[in-house]
Design a protein around this motif. Structure first.
Motif, PDB file in Angstrom:
ATOM      1  N   GLU A  45       0.744  -1.234   0.081  1.00  0.00           N
ATOM      2  CA  GLU A  45      -0.107  -0.071  -0.070  1.00  0.00           C
ATOM      3  C   GLU A  45       0.647   1.198  -0.014  1.00  0.00           C
ATOM      4  O   GLU A  45       1.893   1.373   0.543  1.00  0.00           O
ATOM      5  CB  GLU A  45      -0.958  -0.024   1.027  1.00  0.00           C
ATOM      6  N   ARG A  46       0.319   2.106  -0.661  1.00  0.00           N
ATOM      7  CA  ARG A  46       0.984   3.338  -0.747  1.00  0.00           C
ATOM      8  C   ARG A  46       1.399   3.990   0.635  1.00  0.00           C
ATOM      9  O   ARG A  46       2.455   4.623   0.658  1.00  0.00           O
ATOM     10  CB  ARG A  46       0.050   4.452  -1.533  1.00  0.00           C
ATOM     11  N   GLU A  47       0.664   4.150   1.556  1.00  0.00           N
ATOM     12  CA  GLU A  47       0.973   4.560   2.960  1.00  0.00           C
ATOM     13  C   GLU A  47       2.142   3.880   3.382  1.00  0.00           C
ATOM     14  O   GLU A  47       2.689   4.454   4.497  1.00  0.00           O
ATOM     15  CB  GLU A  47      -0.361   4.643   3.762  1.00  0.00           C
ATOM     16  N   ASP A  48       2.585   2.708   2.975  1.00  0.00           N
ATOM     17  CA  ASP A  48       3.587   1.995   3.598  1.00  0.00           C
ATOM     18  C   ASP A  48       5.042   2.074   2.743  1.00  0.00           C
ATOM     19  O   ASP A  48       5.786   1.434   2.805  1.00  0.00           O
ATOM     20  CB  ASP A  48       3.230   0.307   3.609  1.00  0.00           C
ATOM     21  N   GLY A  49       4.856   3.006   1.696  1.00  0.00           N
ATOM     22  CA  GLY A  49       6.014   3.197   0.784  1.00  0.00           C
ATOM     23  C   GLY A  49       5.780   2.816  -0.704  1.00  0.00           C
ATOM     24  O   GLY A  49       6.859   2.849  -1.297  1.00  0.00           O
ATOM     25  N   SER A  50       4.862   1.962  -0.914  1.00  0.00           N
ATOM     26  CA  SER A  50       4.590   1.417  -2.297  1.00  0.00           C
ATOM     27  C   SER A  50       4.343   2.558  -3.207  1.00  0.00           C
ATOM     28  O   SER A  50       3.503   3.388  -2.909  1.00  0.00           O
ATOM     29  CB  SER A  50       3.711   0.300  -2.138  1.00  0.00           C
ATOM     30  N   PRO A  51       4.537   2.186  -4.566  1.00  0.00           N
ATOM     31  CA  PRO A  51       4.112   3.216  -5.690  1.00  0.00           C
ATOM     32  C   PRO A  51       2.602   2.878  -5.698  1.00  0.00           C
ATOM     33  O   PRO A  51       1.963   3.837  -6.353  1.00  0.00           O
ATOM     34  CB  PRO A  51       4.918   2.748  -6.674  1.00  0.00           C
ATOM     35  N   VAL A  52       1.866   1.823  -5.403  1.00  0.00           N
ATOM     36  CA  VAL A  52       0.836   1.690  -5.653  1.00  0.00           C
ATOM     37  C   VAL A  52       0.067   0.731  -4.472  1.00  0.00           C
ATOM     38  O   VAL A  52       0.596   0.163  -3.800  1.00  0.00           O
ATOM     39  CB  VAL A  52       0.541   0.603  -7.036  1.00  0.00           C
ATOM     40  N   ASN A  53      -1.270   0.973  -4.441  1.00  0.00           N
ATOM     41  CA  ASN A  53      -2.099  -0.065  -3.596  1.00  0.00           C
ATOM     42  C   ASN A  53      -2.300  -1.217  -4.545  1.00  0.00           C
ATOM     43  O   ASN A  53      -2.693  -1.331  -5.489  1.00  0.00           O
ATOM     44  CB  ASN A  53      -3.379   0.767  -3.293  1.00  0.00           C
ATOM     45  N   GLN A  54      -2.011  -2.197  -4.007  1.00  0.00           N
ATOM     46  CA  GLN A  54      -2.167  -3.645  -4.744  1.00  0.00           C
ATOM     47  C   GLN A  54      -2.439  -4.905  -3.798  1.00  0.00           C
ATOM     48  O   GLN A  54      -1.658  -5.090  -2.624  1.00  0.00           O
ATOM     49  CB  GLN A  54      -0.815  -3.781  -5.605  1.00  0.00           C
ATOM     50  N   TYR A  55      -3.226  -5.652  -4.209  1.00  0.00           N
ATOM     51  CA  TYR A  55      -3.626  -6.984  -3.672  1.00  0.00           C
ATOM     52  C   TYR A  55      -2.863  -7.868  -4.835  1.00  0.00           C
ATOM     53  O   TYR A  55      -3.190  -8.001  -6.029  1.00  0.00           O
ATOM     54  CB  TYR A  55      -4.831  -7.190  -3.605  1.00  0.00           C
ATOM     55  N   ALA A  56      -1.765  -8.936  -4.444  1.00  0.00           N
ATOM     56  CA  ALA A  56      -0.997  -9.588  -5.328  1.00  0.00           C
ATOM     57  C   ALA A  56      -0.764 -11.052  -4.740  1.00  0.00           C
ATOM     58  O   ALA A  56       0.370 -11.299  -4.429  1.00  0.00           O
ATOM     59  CB  ALA A  56       0.362  -9.023  -5.763  1.00  0.00           C
ATOM     60  N   PRO A  57      -1.639 -11.893  -4.480  1.00  0.00           N
ATOM     61  CA  PRO A  57      -1.387 -13.026  -3.948  1.00  0.00           C
ATOM     62  C   PRO A  57      -0.443 -13.969  -4.851  1.00  0.00           C
ATOM     63  O   PRO A  57      -0.573 -14.059  -6.032  1.00  0.00           O
ATOM     64  CB  PRO A  57      -2.690 -13.817  -3.914  1.00  0.00           C
ATOM     65  N   PHE A  58       0.413 -14.632  -4.257  1.00  0.00           N
ATOM     66  CA  PHE A  58       1.247 -15.659  -4.833  1.00  0.00           C
ATOM     67  C   PHE A  58       1.294 -16.972  -4.499  1.00  0.00           C
ATOM     68  O   PHE A  58       0.803 -17.333  -3.410  1.00  0.00           O
ATOM     69  CB  PHE A  58       2.611 -15.204  -4.444  1.00  0.00           C
ATOM     70  N   TYR A  59       1.051 -17.951  -5.684  1.00  0.00           N
ATOM     71  CA  TYR A  59       0.981 -19.222  -5.355  1.00  0.00           C
ATOM     72  C   TYR A  59       2.075 -20.158  -6.017  1.00  0.00           C
ATOM     73  O   TYR A  59       2.807 -19.958  -6.833  1.00  0.00           O
ATOM     74  CB  TYR A  59      -0.139 -19.876  -6.391  1.00  0.00           C
ATOM     75  N   LEU A  60       2.313 -21.294  -5.134  1.00  0.00           N
ATOM     76  CA  LEU A  60       3.307 -22.201  -5.571  1.00  0.00           C
ATOM     77  C   LEU A  60       2.290 -23.630  -5.683  1.00  0.00           C
ATOM     78  O   LEU A  60       1.763 -23.897  -4.559  1.00  0.00           O
ATOM     79  CB  LEU A  60       4.542 -22.572  -4.697  1.00  0.00           C
ATOM     80  N   TRP A  61       2.157 -23.987  -6.830  1.00  0.00           N
ATOM     81  CA  TRP A  61       1.358 -25.485  -7.053  1.00  0.00           C
ATOM     82  C   TRP A  61       2.353 -26.729  -7.066  1.00  0.00           C
ATOM     83  O   TRP A  61       3.274 -26.825  -7.723  1.00  0.00           O
ATOM     84  CB  TRP A  61       0.517 -25.031  -8.209  1.00  0.00           C
ATOM     85  N   THR A  62       1.838 -27.829  -6.579  1.00  0.00           N
ATOM     86  CA  THR A  62       2.412 -29.086  -6.494  1.00  0.00           C
ATOM     87  C   THR A  62       2.067 -29.879  -7.668  1.00  0.00           C
ATOM     88  O   THR A  62       2.816 -30.816  -8.021  1.00  0.00           O
ATOM     89  CB  THR A  62       2.226 -29.714  -5.151  1.00  0.00           C
ATOM     90  N   ALA A  63       0.735 -29.519  -8.127  1.00  0.00           N
ATOM     91  CA  ALA A  63      -0.027 -30.279  -9.151  1.00  0.00           C
ATOM     92  C   ALA A  63      -0.675 -29.311  -9.947  1.00  0.00           C
ATOM     93  O   ALA A  63      -1.297 -28.560  -9.550  1.00  0.00           O
ATOM     94  CB  ALA A  63      -0.690 -31.502  -8.502  1.00  0.00           C
ATOM     95  N   PRO A  64      -0.469 -29.540 -11.402  1.00  0.00           N
ATOM     96  CA  PRO A  64      -1.278 -28.750 -12.317  1.00  0.00           C
ATOM     97  C   PRO A  64      -2.671 -28.736 -12.282  1.00  0.00           C
ATOM     98  O   PRO A  64      -3.481 -27.770 -12.299  1.00  0.00           O
ATOM     99  CB  PRO A  64      -0.748 -29.152 -13.875  1.00  0.00           C
ATOM    100  N   GLU A  65      -3.107 -29.788 -11.784  1.00  0.00           N
ATOM    101  CA  GLU A  65      -4.642 -30.142 -11.692  1.00  0.00           C
ATOM    102  C   GLU A  65      -5.043 -29.228 -10.442  1.00  0.00           C
ATOM    103  O   GLU A  65      -6.464 -28.530 -10.736  1.00  0.00           O
ATOM    104  CB  GLU A  65      -5.143 -31.664 -11.377  1.00  0.00           C
ATOM    105  N   GLY A  66      -4.283 -28.777  -9.437  1.00  0.00           N
ATOM    106  CA  GLY A  66      -4.741 -27.817  -8.389  1.00  0.00           C
ATOM    107  C   GLY A  66      -5.115 -26.493  -8.974  1.00  0.00           C
ATOM    108  O   GLY A  66      -5.982 -25.829  -8.623  1.00  0.00           O
ATOM    109  N   MET A  67      -4.130 -26.147 -10.056  1.00  0.00           N
ATOM    110  CA  MET A  67      -3.900 -24.741 -10.402  1.00  0.00           C
ATOM    111  C   MET A  67      -5.216 -24.594 -11.313  1.00  0.00           C
ATOM    112  O   MET A  67      -5.845 -23.760 -11.167  1.00  0.00           O
ATOM    113  CB  MET A  67      -2.723 -24.596 -11.083  1.00  0.00           C
ATOM    114  N   HIS A  68      -5.350 -25.591 -11.999  1.00  0.00           N
ATOM    115  CA  HIS A  68      -6.517 -25.486 -13.000  1.00  0.00           C
ATOM    116  C   HIS A  68      -7.875 -25.660 -12.391  1.00  0.00           C
ATOM    117  O   HIS A  68      -8.703 -24.807 -12.422  1.00  0.00           O
ATOM    118  CB  HIS A  68      -6.351 -26.781 -13.903  1.00  0.00           C
TER     119      HIS A  68
END
Length: 204
Positions: A45-68
């Protein structure tokens, strides 16, 4: 292992408390999702020094079926319904390491995206990146770290979860600088399987 992330950039005056509440009430829904190694609910978030307010979840998948299953299912459709359909970035996993603080809930994440230069062989670039990743994953305060590559755009991705705010020396500078995110929650039903995933080639 497949890495995945989408970014929802929000207005400068957006109440980021809405995102916090969203994660607080819905984050647990993926705590036992099949095929999911780890999802870090990231926000900046901008008030914390970021250039933008952003929600950006990051995933690591062990199987492509889960991602799909996630992308074609109600979880991702909820994002589409509330924010519109974001671009989903996807990388082939190269390495995953548990850090010295693996037992601690992460508070901060850093992301570094580096292009693979045209004048370096892909195999050499990947070998160098793996060496650096293994070294950086041993730094005090690291909970876990992932390395991945997008061979379409020839981009390396380093994402590290930290138990606390990393030192300035760990955030880099210039073209090597990291982007910083807050970690609101982590769902990790198959985290233990990530270290044993085959890397270097796509599992799809």
């Amino acid at each position: 292992m497949d890495a995945m992330q989408y970014e929802i950039t929000l207005p400068a005056d957006y109440d980021m408390g809405i995102i916090r509440e969203r994660v607080a009430t819905r984050g647990h829904l993926l705590d036992d999702f099949p095929g999911l190694g780890l999802k870090a609910y990231l926000m900046r978030e901008r008030e914390d020094g970021s250039p933008v307010n952003q929600y950006a979840p990051f995933y690591l998948w062990t199987a492509p079926e889960g991602m799909h299953s996630f992308l074609w299912g109600p979880g991702f459709q909820g994002i589409v319904n509330d924010f519109g359909r974001p671009v989903v970035q996807h990388w082939t996993g190269l390495a995953y390491e548990e850090g010295p603080a693996a037992s601690v809930a992460p508070r901060t994440a850093t992301r570094r995206r580096l292009p693979v230069p045209m004048d370096i062989a892909p195999a050499r670039a990947v070998a160098q990146a793996r060496t650096r990743h293994a070294r950086e994953a041993r730094v005090d305060g690291v909970v876990a770290s992932a390395l991945a590559i997008d061979p379409r755009h020839w981009e390396l991705l380093h994402v590290t979860l930290w138990a606390q705010e990393p030192a300035a020396s760990e955030r880099g500078s210039g073209s090597d600088a990291c982007e910083r995110f807050q970690v609101l929650h982590v769902s990790a039903p198959e985290r233990a399987d990530l270290a044993g995933q085959p890397t270097g080639t796509s599992v799809r």
